[in-house]
Design an enzyme around this catalytic site. Structure first.
Site, short mmCIF file in Angstrom:
data_model
loop_
_atom_site.label_atom_id
_atom_site.label_comp_id
_atom_site.label_asym_id
_atom_site.label_seq_id
_atom_site.Cartn_x
_atom_site.Cartn_y
_atom_site.Cartn_z
N ASP A 169 0.78 -1.20 -0.11
CA ASP A 169 -0.10 0.09 0.09
C ASP A 169 0.99 1.42 0.00
O ASP A 169 2.03 1.35 0.26
CB ASP A 169 -0.90 -0.08 1.19
CG ASP A 169 -2.06 0.75 0.99
OD1 ASP A 169 -2.37 1.60 0.22
OD2 ASP A 169 -3.22 0.18 1.91
N ASP A 219 -10.96 2.04 -3.42
CA ASP A 219 -11.36 1.58 -2.09
C ASP A 219 -12.91 1.72 -2.19
O ASP A 219 -13.52 1.31 -1.40
CB ASP A 219 -10.64 2.63 -0.97
CG ASP A 219 -9.58 2.27 -0.55
OD1 ASP A 219 -8.99 1.20 -0.69
OD2 ASP A 219 -8.79 3.16 0.11
C1 DGJ Z 1 -5.91 1.81 1.95
C2 DGJ Z 1 -6.29 0.41 0.95
O1 DGJ Z 1 -6.62 0.91 -0.56
C3 DGJ Z 1 -7.18 -0.33 1.66
O2 DGJ Z 1 -7.73 -1.49 0.77
C4 DGJ Z 1 -6.77 -0.75 2.83
O3 DGJ Z 1 -5.54 -1.73 2.74
C5 DGJ Z 1 -6.37 0.55 3.74
N1 DGJ Z 1 -5.43 1.24 3.20
C6 DGJ Z 1 -5.55 -0.07 5.18
O4 DGJ Z 1 -4.94 1.20 5.57
#
Ligand code: DGJ
Length: 763
Positions: A471, A537
């Site tokens: 991430d 997301d």
């Molecule tokens: C952002 C990501 O896009 C989510 O899927 C998740 O992993 C969160 N970060 C976790 O902090």
């Protein structure tokens, strides 16, 4: 003899040859390689067929813009690296100078050109023509190398480097490569976006001036132009000439369309640099990221070239992309072993094949204010370590994946307390403003890099971990080396690549998912070391129809993480049926991101049906050709995948909203073999998705997916009922399905119907 890619010699110098015609996969490139001048593209577009030397040279002449009165006495030349010395009055390819300004206007000229024809290109696996163009400005003491490859797919890959040949340092501000497009290319399509709304398309006319999309985020960005198209006005999925460019880099980058008052138009791209990031001492070289340029008739043709290119890579993942459970939206930071094991049991019962533990397992990371950067299993949350969960997951036959955010740090973390100088910032006394309560850890500092690498390696060595979700949750604002105040975005981006490469080399078979606040890292640079991207997301299927469609413009479905979430979307609050959520997610690398403990038995049964369907069609989805359908009713979106051999196809018809009063739903199915006959089955598991009354054809087609060679293995493995093959299902020729199609009922908004076609006769 003209020098063409068909000439059998494998390596030759094209010194002396002025024009060069390369042609592959329906694309021609004609290059003017006059010695002593900047190489220029005289033509880039639809294939020109066989040309003689004289004809190629004539095309080089034909491309030169006639000089206007009261202008430069020689015609201006638009080079691959446009230079003001050649009369180009748009943005120069090289912006930079020595201290005091000398060297600000290079006049680089060709000194040598080598053409190589590979039977197997190292990066894309197929045949390709490689052109290495050596340039020099002997007066200003600069050298350059431009490499241009015409790949098997018809994609043009461009990469350049600049070398300082003098003692005085050369400060480079930008290095931008350009390709010309014709005046008919008068409409731009690129992308805007933000968190939970990545890659939103925008169209605008080309005008005199520059449409410049500069990314200063230090990561690709939700709003990256990412694929800059320019084409004949109104170009659609399958019509209109389109030229497109992608900068394959996850750090700062730029894309531009520029039209001058002289009538030249270019498509340009490169890295985005901060002042002081690249200073070349004598003998030092700057290398640009690769650019990929695509020409095609319609947007599908552009997408197809990129998909074929990515699929041909030696490290491209297998078509059996495992159904994934990611626990983020189920538990967030609430890590409880029993609850997480319960989720694993439920997932395994559905047929899930990979389980991913997301953020929250390390350091003091009980929320997003602390712990980031401490890649040590939290004793508070995991008193017995990760072992019990991993053993449980693997005991159920699933792979295990784990979340990391290697480039980031919370100020409230052990690593930041021990090494505040590792936090990227503009000065020793100042830190950037926090974003998601976090800062950038400067991986360009060797000790910081080694610290993160060693902590990650320790976790990966301690456990059987198949997959990393990597991430990157903030932009790189004011990212400098604190001790000196010098910018570090470029070095940071390269260090992140180096770390991913090192981990992959050390743990063969380890898969990496590229994620950045959702889908802010989608580019071909990261995909050289990642096996999929997280698109967004936002898992709301209505939004995902849009984002998946446009993410798919660059990358194939198997590289797009696509999940079924809970009925109420966590980011939009909208409620959607399971059928719509799953039909949307099916066209991608399928996952589930839902607290399955809250699902009803009926929902679990339906979800298992979708998982089984995905397994039957994933080979088709991940090897077939993508088609998107232009339908008369703008509220209806059609798209599909047709098997490479035409043996089967799967299409989706989605009602994005209620059809207007003057519209009747009508679906067509392009891409099938015209003469072959196909049986149609509607294959949505669960309740009928039709709305009120199915049309006669659809009522007859309600069936199950027919057996095909591609799905045979999955059918056998999962005991899928074998179709009786009773011919109640409608059969028509591919041509009739495409041209006539059939009317559909007025679908309820936010529903998708899935149409599977099986070839029954002919080819
Ligand atoms: C952002 C990501 O896009 C989510 O899927 C998740 O992993 C969160 N970060 C976790 O902090």
């Amino acid at each position: 003899m003209p020098v063409t890619a068909d000439t059998p010699a494998l390596h030759r110098s094209v010194r002396g040859a002025r024009g060069l015609h390369l042609s592959r996969a329906g694309v021609s490139l004609v290059l003017d390689l006059t010695m002593g001048r900047m190489p220029a593209v005289a033509y880039w577009g639809r294939a020109l067929g066989t040309l003689t030397t004289a004809e190629v040279d004539l095309l080089c002449e034909a491309a030169v813009v006639a000089p206007n009165q009261n202008a430069l006495d020689v015609p201006p030349r638009l080079g691959l690296l446009p230079q003001s010395a050649d009369g180009w009055l748009g943005e120069p390819g090289i912006v930079g100078a020595r201290t005091g300004g000398a060297g600000f206007a290079p006049r680089l000229g060709l000194t040598r050109a080598d053409l190589t024809t590979d039977t197997e290109d190292a990066a894309s696996g197929g045949p390709a023509d490689h052109l290495a163009l050596h340039l020099e400005d002997p007066d200003l003491r600069l050298g350059a190398l431009l490499e241009l490859d015409l790949l098997e797919t018809g994609l043009v890959r461009l990469q350049g480097s600049l070398t300082n040949l003098a003692g005085a340092p050369f400060h480079l501000r930008s290095f931008t490569l350009a390709l010309p497009v014709p005046a008919e290319a008068a409409e731009i399509l690129d992308f805007a976006g933000r968190w939970t709304r990545e890659r939103e398309p925008q169209r605008l006319p080309v005008a005199v001036g520059q449409h410049l999309r500069e990314n200063r985020r230090g990561r690709t960005g939700a709003d990256s132009a990412y694929l800059m198209h320019v084409g004949t006005p109104g170009f659609t999925w399958d019509e209109g000439q389109v030229w497109a460019l992608h900068t394959a880099f996850s750090g700062g980058h730029r894309h531009a369309v520029e039209r001058t008052s002289a009538g030249e138009t270019i498509l340009a791209g490169g890295e985005g640099l901060w002042p002081g990031e690249v200073t070349l001492d004598e003998g030092e070289t700057y290398s640009s990221p690769a650019l990929y340029a695509a020409y095609g008739d319609g947007l599908d043709a552009i997408a197809e070239r990129f998909h074929r290119h990515l699929r041909a890579r030696p490290h491209h993942p297998s078509t059996r992309r495992p159904v994934t459970l990611n626990v983020w939206e189920a538990v967030y930071f609430d890590h409880d072993l029993d609850g997480l094991k319960d989720l694993a049991d439920r997932a395994a019962a559905l047929g899930v094949e990979r389980y991913v533990l997301d953020d929250g397992w390390f350091g003091d990371r009980r929320d997003d204010y602390a712990g980031l950067g401490d890649w040590v299993v939290s004793e508070a949350a995991w008193p017995n370590g990760l072992g019990p969960l991993i053993e449980h997951v693997r005991g159920l036959g699933m792979e295990f994946g784990l979340w990391f955010e290697p480039e980031m740090v919370n100020e409230d973390s052990d690593v930041a307390r021990a090494h505040p100088e590792w936090i990227a910032g503009p000065s020793p006394d100042r830190l950037p403003r926090e974003s998601r309560h976090q800062q950038v850890l400067n991986l360009a500092i060797e000790e910081a890099y080694a610290h993160v690498r060693d902590q990650m390696v320790a976790v990966l060595e301690a456990h059987p971990i198949d997959y990393i979700k990597w991430d990157c949750n903030r932009d790189f604002i004011e990212s400098g080396i604190r001790a000196t105040g010098a910018p570090t975005v470029r070095e940071q981006s390269l260090a992140a690549y180096r770390l991913a490469d090192e981990l992959r080399a050390r743990f063969p078979g380890l898969e990496i998912e590229a994620c950045a606040s959702g889908g802010a890292r989608v580019d071909l640079g990261v995909l050289e070391r990642a096996d999929r991207v997280w698109v967004s997301d936002c898992i709301d299927p209505h939004e995902r129809q849009v984002m998946n469609r446009w993410t798919n413009q660059l990358i194939p479905l198997e590289l797009m993480g696509s999940h079924v979430a809970s009925g109420a979307s966590h980011t939009t609050g909208r409620l959607h049926s399971l059928g719509y959520r799953a039909a949307t997610a099916l066209f991608g690398h399928l996952g589930i991101e839902w607290d399955l403990r809250e699902a009803t038995p009926g929902e679990l049964e339906e979800l298992a049906g979708w998982v089984a369907l995905y397994k039957q069609v994933r080979e088709l989805l991940f090897t077939g050709t993508r088609v998107r359908v232009s339908l008369g009713d703008p509220s209806l979106w059609g798209h599909g995948v047709v098997a490479a051999d035409g043996s089967e196809a799967l299409y989706s018809l989605t009602a994005m909203e209620r059809s207007g009063a003057a519209q009747t739903g009508r679906m067509r199915f392009p891409g099938l073999l015209p003469e072959a006959r196909y049986r149609l089955d509607i294959v949505n598991p669960g309740a009928d998705p039709f709305g009120l009354v199915p049309s006669p054809v659809m009522a007859a087609a309600r069936g199950e997916i027919a057996p095909t060679p591609a799905n045979a293995r999955e059918r056998a493995a999962h005991g899928a009922a074998v179709s009786t093959g009773e011919e109640s299902s409608p059969v028509l020729t591919g041509r009739a399905w495409e041209l006539a199609g059939f009317t559909t009922p007025i679908l309820s908004p936010d529903t998708s119907v899935l149409f599977h076609f099986t070839r029954v006769t002919g080819d």
